[in-house]
Design an enzyme around this catalytic site. Sequence first.
Site, PDB file in Angstrom:
ATOM      1  N   HIS A   2     162.167   7.509  17.691  1.00 48.21           N
ATOM      2  CA  HIS A   2     163.036   8.326  18.546  1.00 48.21           C
ATOM      3  C   HIS A   2     162.690   9.797  18.323  1.00 48.21           C
ATOM      4  O   HIS A   2     163.183  10.434  17.395  1.00 48.21           O
ATOM      5  CB  HIS A   2     164.500   8.060  18.238  1.00 48.21           C
ATOM      6  CG  HIS A   2     165.438   8.527  19.318  1.00 48.21           C
ATOM      7  ND1 HIS A   2     165.089   9.476  20.251  1.00 48.21           N
ATOM      8  CD2 HIS A   2     166.721   8.160  19.613  1.00 48.21           C
ATOM      9  CE1 HIS A   2     166.105   9.692  21.067  1.00 48.21           C
ATOM     10  NE2 HIS A   2     167.109   8.901  20.706  1.00 48.21           N
TER      11      HIS A   2
ATOM     12  N   HIS B   7     165.682  13.946  22.769  1.00 53.42           N
ATOM     13  CA  HIS B   7     167.107  14.227  22.938  1.00 53.42           C
ATOM     14  C   HIS B   7     167.728  15.141  21.890  1.00 53.42           C
ATOM     15  O   HIS B   7     168.937  15.229  21.773  1.00 53.42           O
ATOM     16  CB  HIS B   7     167.908  12.912  22.997  1.00 53.42           C
ATOM     17  CG  HIS B   7     167.431  11.976  24.058  1.00 53.42           C
ATOM     18  ND1 HIS B   7     167.762  10.641  24.077  1.00 53.42           N
ATOM     19  CD2 HIS B   7     166.612  12.177  25.126  1.00 53.42           C
ATOM     20  CE1 HIS B   7     167.181  10.059  25.111  1.00 53.42           C
ATOM     21  NE2 HIS B   7     166.485  10.977  25.768  1.00 53.42           N
TER      22      HIS B   7
ATOM     23  N   TYR C  10     167.250  14.936  18.469  1.00 51.28           N
ATOM     24  CA  TYR C  10     167.431  14.369  17.138  1.00 51.28           C
ATOM     25  C   TYR C  10     166.305  14.852  16.220  1.00 51.28           C
ATOM     26  O   TYR C  10     165.492  15.686  16.611  1.00 51.28           O
ATOM     27  CB  TYR C  10     167.531  12.846  17.231  1.00 51.28           C
ATOM     28  CG  TYR C  10     168.746  12.407  18.015  1.00 51.28           C
ATOM     29  CD1 TYR C  10     170.031  12.670  17.535  1.00 51.28           C
ATOM     30  CD2 TYR C  10     168.623  11.783  19.249  1.00 51.28           C
ATOM     31  CE1 TYR C  10     171.156  12.305  18.258  1.00 51.28           C
ATOM     32  CE2 TYR C  10     169.742  11.406  19.984  1.00 51.28           C
ATOM     33  CZ  TYR C  10     171.012  11.673  19.482  1.00 51.28           C
ATOM     34  OH  TYR C  10     172.118  11.322  20.202  1.00 51.28           O
TER      35      TYR C  10
ATOM     36  N   GLN D  65     164.246   0.752  17.532  1.00 53.25           N
ATOM     37  CA  GLN D  65     164.091   2.195  17.684  1.00 53.25           C
ATOM     38  C   GLN D  65     164.485   2.836  16.354  1.00 53.25           C
ATOM     39  O   GLN D  65     165.647   2.795  15.949  1.00 53.25           O
ATOM     40  CB  GLN D  65     164.967   2.761  18.804  1.00 53.25           C
ATOM     41  CG  GLN D  65     164.701   4.253  19.035  1.00 53.25           C
ATOM     42  CD  GLN D  65     165.680   4.885  19.991  1.00 53.25           C
ATOM     43  OE1 GLN D  65     166.846   5.062  19.658  1.00 53.25           O
ATOM     44  NE2 GLN D  65     165.211   5.225  21.183  1.00 53.25           N
TER      45      GLN D  65
END
Length: 371
Positions: free
Chosen positions: A173, A176, A178, A106
């Site tokens: 990713h 969330h 980020y 990831q």
Amino acid sequence: MTTAAVENALLTTFDVGRLRLRNRVVMAPMTREASHDGTPTPAMIDYYVRRAAGGVGLIITEGTTVAHEAARNRTGIPVFHGDANLQRWSELVAAVHAEGAAIVPQLWHVGMDRKVGDPPDPLVHPAGPSGVDLHGAVVADPLSSAQIDDIVAAFGTAAGEAQRLGFDGIELHGAHGYLIDQFLWSRTNRRTDQYGGDIARRTRFAADVVRACRSAVSSDFPIIFRLSQWKITDFDARLAASPAELEEIVSPLAAAGVDVFHCSTRRYWEPAFEGSPLTLAGWVRHITGLPTIAVGSVGLRDSDFISTLLTGAGAAVEGLARVAEFLNRGEFDLVCVGRALISDPAWVNKIAAGRHDELVPFDAADLARLY
């Protein structure tokens, strides 16, 4: 639904690109801060190998950061650059493959989750689209166009390294709160150039990252993109308020080269939008026609991971009939399991053997040892 029917749904093979997964169970990426100043350790390799030996089809590693000075904010987070680190990742890939599982890293940049003064270099300021943190406060300068280009290139380089090292694909990713998600989210993206404004322009950075990665790898090397509505600072946040807005995000990403969408929710079975029973994974699959991964309390009784991790509580084992039902009706294609695999590395093998009564409930105490 019978035990055999559950097993058939979870344990059938699945193909994506050149990759054939031995079953539909994916190990979730779970940040553990277990590296040695960014370098994967032997214990970290053993952690993944035990889950591979336990039967999972695909492992998504914990977030590992690309080569940018502000990409991480804790020394225990592994990095995906540097000869010594990449050599250790290569050893991890070989060990996982020896147990019959596939594995993808990831690729991650924490963006404005980094605070002023954070390690590994306290002098490095956080980096984000508008210098706005997840609460909406301005704490740094916006990224310049040149800095954005450098970060996009860093993701592309990491993708190329992943293929060179023998990984089976990559996951970006984009969830969330980020960095990639910070460009997508209106609260953290206040830019007025080509990277900000309406949803289409806010999606450009993510699409550029996908294109850079696709250009660095072969056409059949799978790219997974993780997305979410919720953020680490706001569980009720909404990236898209409607299916139409969701389409404006995921369609350009699919066109840029995403092969699979990993749809992160707190409870995988909950509808994504009022007026429709479809989950987030179901809606993304419907819009793009691409495979999706569902995640969020799989195999655990009506208990989301936020509450169990923050309170230290456990979560009882839940029957898997509902997961199998969703798989069989085409709501999603793969199921991502996190906490259940922390407490029970042999989770998949027990299901395959019909030993459902031996599944171990999640206990937050297991996080301390992560055996």
